[in-house]
Write an enzyme that holds these catalytic residues in place. Structure first.
Site, PDB file in Angstrom:
ATOM      1  N   ASP A 133       0.866  -1.171   0.000  1.00 13.28           N
ATOM      2  CA  ASP A 133       0.000   0.000   0.000  1.00 13.28           C
ATOM      3  C   ASP A 133       0.910   1.231   0.000  1.00 13.28           C
ATOM      4  O   ASP A 133       2.040   1.179   0.471  1.00 13.28           O
ATOM      5  CB  ASP A 133      -0.919  -0.019   1.219  1.00 13.28           C
ATOM      6  CG  ASP A 133      -2.046   0.992   1.066  1.00 13.28           C
ATOM      7  OD1 ASP A 133      -2.187   1.572  -0.028  1.00 13.28           O
ATOM      8  OD2 ASP A 133      -2.788   1.204   2.035  1.00 13.28           O
ATOM      9  N   ASP A 174      -8.118  -6.901   1.992  1.00  9.30           N
ATOM     10  CA  ASP A 174      -7.055  -6.881   2.999  1.00  9.30           C
ATOM     11  C   ASP A 174      -7.654  -6.245   4.237  1.00  9.30           C
ATOM     12  O   ASP A 174      -8.556  -5.402   4.126  1.00  9.30           O
ATOM     13  CB  ASP A 174      -5.851  -6.043   2.559  1.00  9.30           C
ATOM     14  CG  ASP A 174      -6.084  -4.563   2.787  1.00  9.30           C
ATOM     15  OD1 ASP A 174      -6.780  -3.935   1.968  1.00  9.30           O
ATOM     16  OD2 ASP A 174      -5.620  -4.035   3.828  1.00  9.30           O
ATOM     17  N   CYS A 226     -12.703 -26.678  13.085  1.00 13.42           N
ATOM     18  CA  CYS A 226     -11.485 -26.116  12.501  1.00 13.42           C
ATOM     19  C   CYS A 226     -10.313 -27.083  12.670  1.00 13.42           C
ATOM     20  O   CYS A 226     -10.190 -27.759  13.688  1.00 13.42           O
ATOM     21  CB  CYS A 226     -11.174 -24.776  13.171  1.00 13.42           C
ATOM     22  SG  CYS A 226      -9.666 -24.011  12.551  1.00 13.42           S
ATOM     23  N   CYS A 230      -7.039 -26.058  12.236  1.00 12.73           N
ATOM     24  CA  CYS A 230      -5.811 -25.262  12.251  1.00 12.73           C
ATOM     25  C   CYS A 230      -4.883 -25.689  13.391  1.00 12.73           C
ATOM     26  O   CYS A 230      -5.278 -26.426  14.299  1.00 12.73           O
ATOM     27  CB  CYS A 230      -6.129 -23.767  12.335  1.00 12.73           C
ATOM     28  SG  CYS A 230      -6.377 -23.127  14.007  1.00 12.73           S
ATOM     29  N   CYS A 251      -6.262 -24.989  16.879  1.00  9.30           N
ATOM     30  CA  CYS A 251      -7.386 -25.865  17.250  1.00  9.30           C
ATOM     31  C   CYS A 251      -6.948 -27.316  17.426  1.00  9.30           C
ATOM     32  O   CYS A 251      -7.517 -28.047  18.230  1.00  9.30           O
ATOM     33  CB  CYS A 251      -8.508 -25.756  16.220  1.00  9.30           C
ATOM     34  SG  CYS A 251      -9.352 -24.158  16.319  1.00  9.30           S
ATOM     35  N   HIS A 290      -5.428 -18.788  14.200  1.00 11.94           N
ATOM     36  CA  HIS A 290      -6.772 -19.335  13.981  1.00 11.94           C
ATOM     37  C   HIS A 290      -7.637 -18.407  13.140  1.00 11.94           C
ATOM     38  O   HIS A 290      -8.282 -18.848  12.184  1.00 11.94           O
ATOM     39  CB  HIS A 290      -7.482 -19.618  15.304  1.00 11.94           C
ATOM     40  CG  HIS A 290      -8.934 -19.935  15.090  1.00 11.94           C
ATOM     41  ND1 HIS A 290      -9.382 -21.175  14.713  1.00 11.94           N
ATOM     42  CD2 HIS A 290     -10.032 -19.125  15.101  1.00 11.94           C
ATOM     43  CE1 HIS A 290     -10.691 -21.135  14.523  1.00 11.94           C
ATOM     44  NE2 HIS A 290     -11.115 -19.902  14.761  1.00 11.94           N
TER      45      HIS A 290
END
Lengths: 379, 379
Positions: free
Chosen positions: B92, B273, B311, B313, B316, B342
């Site tokens: 950016d 984003d 989940c 991940c 988790c 997460h």
């Protein structure tokens, strides 16, 4: 099965390799415990610890009593399950917090009066209460509540601390035994005594004798790595060792510098813990095969090399000095993690190499090589 | 090879799946870019990003100009190599920093006057200079320097910002083209324009028209997700879209709420984003298949369940709500990492599921299901 068994002995030094049996399984000595005060090594996850090869961590009983409290951790099946750590959990009593001005009020023969820094509430921790908390936390190795004098204290003050520590040790041992009555030997939490005495050989020996008389699963050396000289520290270790029989576990508390660890191993120390590798990492001091590296130095600003060219850790495999330096400078959590990861890996690896050297009868050479790299880095 | 190609179109909404070709390879749309302001997503390493499945991140040109500076990053072969990220890097411009009271001084048609918050030094950033910095950073996608008005600004002020943004966009395009002369098409950095106009359809359309006239590789919607209502935000997206042809890339800047993302996808947005998932994670707001979960709530104190039972991940798989809650409460870096990990995994997975739903012609049903879970969680 022996609680502690020595398998290798170095011929030229007192270095040895042993195995401690805990309720969660075996752990080979010597080993280093990163500090996980609040059930986490700062910025490092439990799977990270496993990947690094860390086999044990030490947490703080008093801090965990304040939050989340031992009852919560007990409900979640103990500290090892709470943090999902596959290794051995040790818990320090919290005696160390007697030097936190935000917590400590005073102490007597019956215990320590603390203030909860979060809500101002007063909390009286007796040696007995400390044992109850540590059993609820469910660590494999518990530590006695000790009264730790500072380096600046007079010999008279240190003598008083030694006496209080001995008295509390007796109370801890008695209550801990009582609380675990009926539990089979291989399911019991181990309890270690802690000697005090500062740098005074007579006081240190007196303290160790008292512990030995009571009888513990291991004998820790407390109140060192507080600013005394290297020689004073080594002399205190030797005083402690001169009292405790060769077949007992020796744990040097608070020591984490590479050369300090190797010198202590050569004097027969089996266990270590310290904030040293992680705290130094956060401040940009990186431990390497060429000694200390001050990463915040401008000369590393665009250095593409890894932290240590001889290291195979996650941080060294993935990132440059320039990148980790920038992240540390910006206090980015990811940078704190990468540097901490590396320093823990370094210390863990150092001890693994020390063990290999002991097995090969090359420990003295190894120790001297590492010492030399740290001396050269100082220049 | 087309720079942007749409491969699937939803029949009931404007949702689509496309592929953008960058100098570093292809990336499928829609996608979400975690914010890596200082070349690191807060508490998350580049290998973590890969493991999560993140394909692109966005960093901040102005912040990186201050430290470590684009010359350092150029020397280390660009931002992707500097942070060792395998995906696409967007940068950016730093126009956003015009709302940082510690940095911004004033702006004119020729650029923005900033103050270096570290040393007080004044820095004048022209649109041309911004392009030079972004080319040195070596990102795959650069953004025009824009003048972002706030929601609280008058329509008159917003109109002025639209005009300045248009003027700067022209300068950026011209200079960016010149700087990349002679570079083969597939090695060029892409440049996106940014529309402003707040919630005013006429100004938003005027801004988009100006960008389209100049011609960019993608058309971003700036100055939203700043506190306007959901309806106002969606109307602004629609105004922008009404001007930009269907085959162009649309990027909604600053948006990261699950329902917001899905509603924007259904209006033909391709890129996102936001700090939303990571910032919320650090404050204990966890995104789950059952909507938002306020982890710091006392009821999770001894909850053994993972953050989200659906989940898979890292957080988790390894840890309980109770553990992550405690670490967050204690502001432990490891807790900040686990929660951030997460939430990023959740958003990444949400978009993957949205893409699958588009391919199967079930996007509308999917979007409504997710909306329902977030509405229920609010009750």
């Amino acid at each position: 099965m022996d609680m502690f068994k020595i398998n290798y002995k170095d011929k030229k030094t007192k270095a040895r390799i042993g195995v401690i049996n805990t309720k969660k399984g075996e752990i080979e000595t010597p080993f280093f415990m990163p500090v996980a005060t609040k059930t986490s090594v700062k910025h490092i996850s439990s799977p990270d610890l496993e990947e690094i090869g860390v086999k044990a961590v030490i947490s703080n009983t008093f801090i965990l009593h304040l939050d989340p409290n031992e009852k919560i951790i007990k409900k979640l099946k103990g500290i090892g399950n709470f943090m999902n750590f596959k290794g051995i959990n040790a818990t320090d009593s919290g005696g160390f917090q007697m030097y936190s001005t935000s917590c400590y009020i005073n102490s007597s023969d019956s215990g320590v009066l603390f203030r909860n820094p979060f809500n101002g509430e007063k909390i009286f921790i007796t040696p007995e209460k400390d044992m109850e908390i540590q059993l609820d936390l469910g660590s494999e190795i518990a530590m006695c509540l000790d009264s730790m004098p500072l380096l600046s204290h007079s010999k008279e003050q240190i003598k008083m601390a030694v006496e209080k520590t001995g008295l509390w040790a007796e109370k801890c041992r008695k209550h801990h035994k009582k609380l675990q009555e009926g539990i089979s030997q291989n399911k019991k939490q181990l309890l270690f005594g802690i000697s005090q005495g500062g740098i005074y050989p007579d006081l240190r020996k007196e303290s160790a004798k008292k512990l030995l008389k009571i009888g513990f699963d291991g004998y820790a050396i407390g109140g060192l790595a507080l600013g005394e000289t290297f020689e004073e520290e080594m002399k205190a270790i030797e005083s402690h060792k001169s009292i405790i029989p060769e077949n007992e576990i020796i744990y040097l508390m608070g020591a984490g510098e590479p050369v300090e660890i190797l010198e202590a191993i050569s004097r027969g120390v089996d266990m270590f813990d310290s904030r040293y590798p992680t705290q130094n990492a956060r401040h940009g001091t990186i431990l390497t095969s060429n000694g200390k590296l001050k990463l915040l130095n401008k000369k590393y600003e665009s250095d593409k090399k890894p932290l240590d060219k001889n290291c195979s850790c996650f941080a060294c495999k993935n990132h440059s000095r320039a990148y980790i330096r920038y992240l540390l400078k910006q206090k980015e959590g990811n940078g704190l993690r990468l540097a901490s990861y590396h320093n823990l890996f370094y210390i863990n690896n150092l001890i693994n190499e020390a063990k290999n050297a002991i097995k090969k009868g090359k420990f003295l050479e190894f120790k001297n090589k590492v010492k030399k790299s740290y001396q050269q880095a100082k220049k």
